[in-house]
Design a protein around this motif. Structure first.
Motif, PDB file in Angstrom:
ATOM      1  N   ALA A 300      12.245 -18.288   2.844  1.00 16.03           N
ATOM      2  CA  ALA A 300      10.799 -18.206   3.226  1.00 16.03           C
ATOM      3  C   ALA A 300      10.542 -16.770   3.778  1.00 16.03           C
ATOM      4  O   ALA A 300       9.645 -16.196   3.446  1.00 16.03           O
ATOM      5  N   ARG A 301      11.272 -16.466   4.992  1.00 17.75           N
ATOM      6  CA  ARG A 301      11.169 -15.226   5.538  1.00 17.75           C
ATOM      7  C   ARG A 301      11.424 -14.009   4.749  1.00 17.75           C
ATOM      8  O   ARG A 301      10.333 -13.022   4.946  1.00 17.75           O
ATOM      9  N   LEU A 302      12.341 -13.968   3.980  1.00 18.46           N
ATOM     10  CA  LEU A 302      12.534 -12.987   3.083  1.00 18.46           C
ATOM     11  C   LEU A 302      11.363 -12.660   2.264  1.00 18.46           C
ATOM     12  O   LEU A 302      11.077 -11.775   1.822  1.00 18.46           O
ATOM     13  N   ALA A 303      10.904 -14.104   1.543  1.00 23.89           N
ATOM     14  CA  ALA A 303       9.754 -13.966   0.586  1.00 23.89           C
ATOM     15  C   ALA A 303       8.583 -13.127   1.366  1.00 23.89           C
ATOM     16  O   ALA A 303       7.853 -12.438   0.711  1.00 23.89           O
ATOM     17  N   ALA A 304       8.361 -13.630   2.452  1.00 21.04           N
ATOM     18  CA  ALA A 304       7.189 -13.267   3.340  1.00 21.04           C
ATOM     19  C   ALA A 304       7.204 -11.676   3.179  1.00 21.04           C
ATOM     20  O   ALA A 304       6.256 -10.675   3.516  1.00 21.04           O
ATOM     21  N   THR A 305       8.346 -11.217   3.816  1.00 20.00           N
ATOM     22  CA  THR A 305       8.746  -9.598   4.037  1.00 20.00           C
ATOM     23  C   THR A 305       8.490  -8.981   2.860  1.00 20.00           C
ATOM     24  O   THR A 305       7.950  -8.060   2.830  1.00 20.00           O
ATOM     25  N   VAL A 306       8.967  -9.502   1.799  1.00 21.95           N
ATOM     26  CA  VAL A 306       8.892  -8.625   0.355  1.00 21.95           C
ATOM     27  C   VAL A 306       7.480  -8.811  -0.041  1.00 21.95           C
ATOM     28  O   VAL A 306       7.038  -7.601  -0.450  1.00 21.95           O
ATOM     29  N   GLY A 307       6.838  -9.819   0.185  1.00 20.22           N
ATOM     30  CA  GLY A 307       5.178  -9.911  -0.065  1.00 20.22           C
ATOM     31  C   GLY A 307       4.681  -8.889   0.609  1.00 20.22           C
ATOM     32  O   GLY A 307       3.708  -8.314   0.041  1.00 20.22           O
ATOM     33  N   GLU A 308       4.985  -8.698   1.969  1.00 20.77           N
ATOM     34  CA  GLU A 308       4.238  -7.721   2.784  1.00 20.77           C
ATOM     35  C   GLU A 308       4.390  -6.199   2.291  1.00 20.77           C
ATOM     36  O   GLU A 308       3.784  -5.231   2.240  1.00 20.77           O
ATOM     37  N   LEU A 309       5.962  -6.027   1.978  1.00 27.00           N
ATOM     38  CA  LEU A 309       6.121  -4.719   1.342  1.00 27.00           C
ATOM     39  C   LEU A 309       5.474  -4.439   0.109  1.00 27.00           C
ATOM     40  O   LEU A 309       5.031  -3.024  -0.180  1.00 27.00           O
ATOM     41  N   ALA A 310       5.462  -5.506  -0.743  1.00 28.54           N
ATOM     42  CA  ALA A 310       4.698  -5.088  -2.153  1.00 28.54           C
ATOM     43  C   ALA A 310       3.166  -4.993  -1.910  1.00 28.54           C
ATOM     44  O   ALA A 310       2.740  -4.114  -2.492  1.00 28.54           O
ATOM     45  N   ARG A 311       2.502  -5.589  -1.003  1.00 22.37           N
ATOM     46  CA  ARG A 311       1.153  -5.465  -0.626  1.00 22.37           C
ATOM     47  C   ARG A 311       0.998  -4.032   0.093  1.00 22.37           C
ATOM     48  O   ARG A 311       0.198  -3.134  -0.404  1.00 22.37           O
ATOM     49  N   ARG A 312       1.951  -3.542   0.905  1.00 22.62           N
ATOM     50  CA  ARG A 312       1.858  -2.263   1.461  1.00 22.62           C
ATOM     51  C   ARG A 312       2.177  -1.106   0.675  1.00 22.62           C
ATOM     52  O   ARG A 312       1.348   0.056   0.839  1.00 22.62           O
ATOM     53  N   TYR A 313       2.875  -1.296  -0.216  1.00 19.37           N
ATOM     54  CA  TYR A 313       3.587  -0.099  -1.126  1.00 19.37           C
ATOM     55  C   TYR A 313       2.745  -0.289  -2.332  1.00 19.37           C
ATOM     56  O   TYR A 313       2.990   0.596  -3.151  1.00 19.37           O
ATOM     57  N   GLY A 314       1.981  -1.184  -2.742  1.00 17.71           N
ATOM     58  CA  GLY A 314       1.360  -1.467  -4.048  1.00 17.71           C
ATOM     59  C   GLY A 314       0.237  -0.664  -3.966  1.00 17.71           C
ATOM     60  O   GLY A 314      -0.291  -0.516  -5.156  1.00 17.71           O
ATOM     61  N   ASN A 315      -0.436  -0.326  -3.120  1.00 20.00           N
ATOM     62  CA  ASN A 315      -1.531   0.627  -3.173  1.00 20.00           C
ATOM     63  C   ASN A 315      -1.633   1.817  -2.473  1.00 20.00           C
ATOM     64  O   ASN A 315      -0.625   2.162  -1.508  1.00 20.00           O
ATOM     65  N   PRO A 316      -2.338   2.868  -2.719  1.00 18.72           N
ATOM     66  CA  PRO A 316      -2.175   4.143  -2.085  1.00 18.72           C
ATOM     67  C   PRO A 316      -2.431   4.157  -0.431  1.00 18.72           C
ATOM     68  O   PRO A 316      -3.314   3.270  -0.161  1.00 18.72           O
ATOM     69  N   PRO A 317      -1.721   4.740   0.220  1.00 24.29           N
ATOM     70  CA  PRO A 317      -2.144   4.672   1.704  1.00 24.29           C
ATOM     71  C   PRO A 317      -3.620   5.065   1.960  1.00 24.29           C
ATOM     72  O   PRO A 317      -4.253   6.039   1.680  1.00 24.29           O
ATOM     73  N   ALA A 318      -3.967   4.332   2.879  1.00 23.97           N
ATOM     74  CA  ALA A 318      -5.397   4.913   3.293  1.00 23.97           C
ATOM     75  C   ALA A 318      -5.517   6.017   4.213  1.00 23.97           C
ATOM     76  O   ALA A 318      -4.561   6.057   5.109  1.00 23.97           O
ATOM     77  N   PRO A 319      -6.492   6.628   4.140  1.00 20.70           N
ATOM     78  CA  PRO A 319      -6.555   7.839   5.228  1.00 20.70           C
ATOM     79  C   PRO A 319      -6.491   7.221   6.620  1.00 20.70           C
ATOM     80  O   PRO A 319      -7.098   6.405   7.262  1.00 20.70           O
ATOM     81  N   GLY A 320      -5.668   8.118   7.341  1.00 19.92           N
ATOM     82  CA  GLY A 320      -5.247   7.773   8.677  1.00 19.92           C
ATOM     83  C   GLY A 320      -4.537   6.377   8.966  1.00 19.92           C
ATOM     84  O   GLY A 320      -4.623   6.158  10.211  1.00 19.92           O
ATOM     85  N   GLY A 321      -3.832   5.780   8.119  1.00 18.24           N
ATOM     86  CA  GLY A 321      -3.075   4.831   8.213  1.00 18.24           C
ATOM     87  C   GLY A 321      -3.722   3.583   7.540  1.00 18.24           C
ATOM     88  O   GLY A 321      -4.743   3.595   6.760  1.00 18.24           O
ATOM     89  N   ASP A 322      -3.106   2.393   8.153  1.00 14.39           N
ATOM     90  CA  ASP A 322      -3.851   0.936   7.540  1.00 14.39           C
ATOM     91  C   ASP A 322      -5.437   0.963   7.587  1.00 14.39           C
ATOM     92  O   ASP A 322      -5.752   1.260   8.782  1.00 14.39           O
TER      93      ASP A 322
END
Length: 322
Positions: A300-322
């Protein structure tokens, strides 16, 4: 060869003193009968070798007798110079001593063997320090080494990982070990192991101690490492590895010991892990090359981390960060 064995008997008796036929046979990996024949041959050649019978008997050389053997082979000369690691010797305060000793040995070698020995320094370099680690503060290493050599007690302030962190300890140092660029002193009572870089203060009160006669530093260190790993890896995980993915350390040993490979070439094995945090970070580095099947909380820990990585890298970075 017999000639080489005769030389070995001479050198053993010269360096160790009295030895029984059984001890010589064990050292040379031959029969006791062979030792009897070899010692008779040495005595016949004029070597002042004496054999004493009885419980305290054995073979010995005449007091004061020293052989002047210089029959080093090319391989022995190379090994001798390869064994002298200048880095650790310098840390112990013996850098100049090692250099002087090698110079003397080199001068005594025939020209051909000298060339072999010189070639070692140009082609092999021993670096005991690990990668990506800052040099340790071992300013007290020479004092610790001197106490080990002379059997002197040390009083130290030592920083450990748990509270209270800074403690006073009285050590009877039995030996020093260099492991992956880090120096450790094995000391009584216990014995226990201390990292030299964690010594904050050191005094030598002048007291002496007697090192236990049966203490074997190499055997103790091997047992200490086995115990350390057993205490370190108390949890387990079941993993499935893709073809070609290799685990190292105790996990790799476990895969080779109990791994089962399916028709697709994937290997399922139960491996030791130090903690969920360490296993999470270690397995995450392997990406899709590994799948954790158990325990559920690690999966479950690994799944949560992979999900967060997918969310973070699945969209273009917002200007100035998150």
């Amino acid at each position: 060869m017999k000639s080489s064995r005769l030389v070995s008997i001479l050198l053993l008796l010269q360096t160790r003193g009295r030895m029984t036929a059984a001890q010589l046979a064990a050292e040379l990996e031959v029969s006791v009968r062979t030792v009897y024949r070899d010692t008779e041959a040495l005595a016949a050649a004029g070597v002042p070798l004496y054999g004493d019978a009885g419980h305290a008997g054995g073979y010995r050389l005449l007091d004061g007798y020293r052989t002047r053997l210089t029959g080093l082979t090319a391989e022995e000369a190379e090994a001798l110079f390869l064994a002298g690691a200048p880095g650790p010797a310098a840390q112990l305060g013996l850098g100049a001593v090692l250099a002087a000793a090698q110079l003397k040995v080199r001068a005594a070698l025939p020209a051909e063997l000298r060339a072999h020995a010189d070639r070692v320094g140009g082609r092999f370099h021993l670096d005991a320090t690990g990668w990506y680690t800052d040099p340790e503060d071992t300013r007290f290493l020479p004092e610790v080494a001197d106490a080990v050599w002379n059997g002197r007690v040390l009083e130290v302030t030592y920083r450990r990982w748990r509270e209270p962190t800074d403690v006073r300890r009285r050590l009877e140092p039995y030996g020093l070990v260099l492991k992956a660029g880090r120096w450790y002193v094995v000391a009584g009572p216990g014995p226990r192991t201390f990292r030299v870089a964690k010594i904050l203060e050191l005094t030598v009160p002048g007291d002496e101690f007697t090192r236990p006669g049966g203490f074997d530093l190499a055997a103790h260190w091997a047992a200490y490492q086995r115990d350390f790993l057993a205490r370190l890896h108390r949890a387990e995980a079941v993993v499935r590895l893709q073809p070609g993915v290799v685990l190292t350390g105790p996990a790799g040993v476990a895969v080779r010991a109990n791994g089962r490979t399916d028709a697709a070439g994937r290997t399922v094995a139960t491996v030791p892990v130090e903690s969920l945090d360490d296993a999470h970070d270690e397995f995450l580095r392997l990406g899709t090359g590994i799948e954790v099947l158990e325990p559920p909380e690690l999966r479950a820990r690994l799944a949560a981390t992979v999900g967060e990585l997918a969310r973070r890298y699945g969209n273009p970075p917002a200007p100035g960060g998150d």
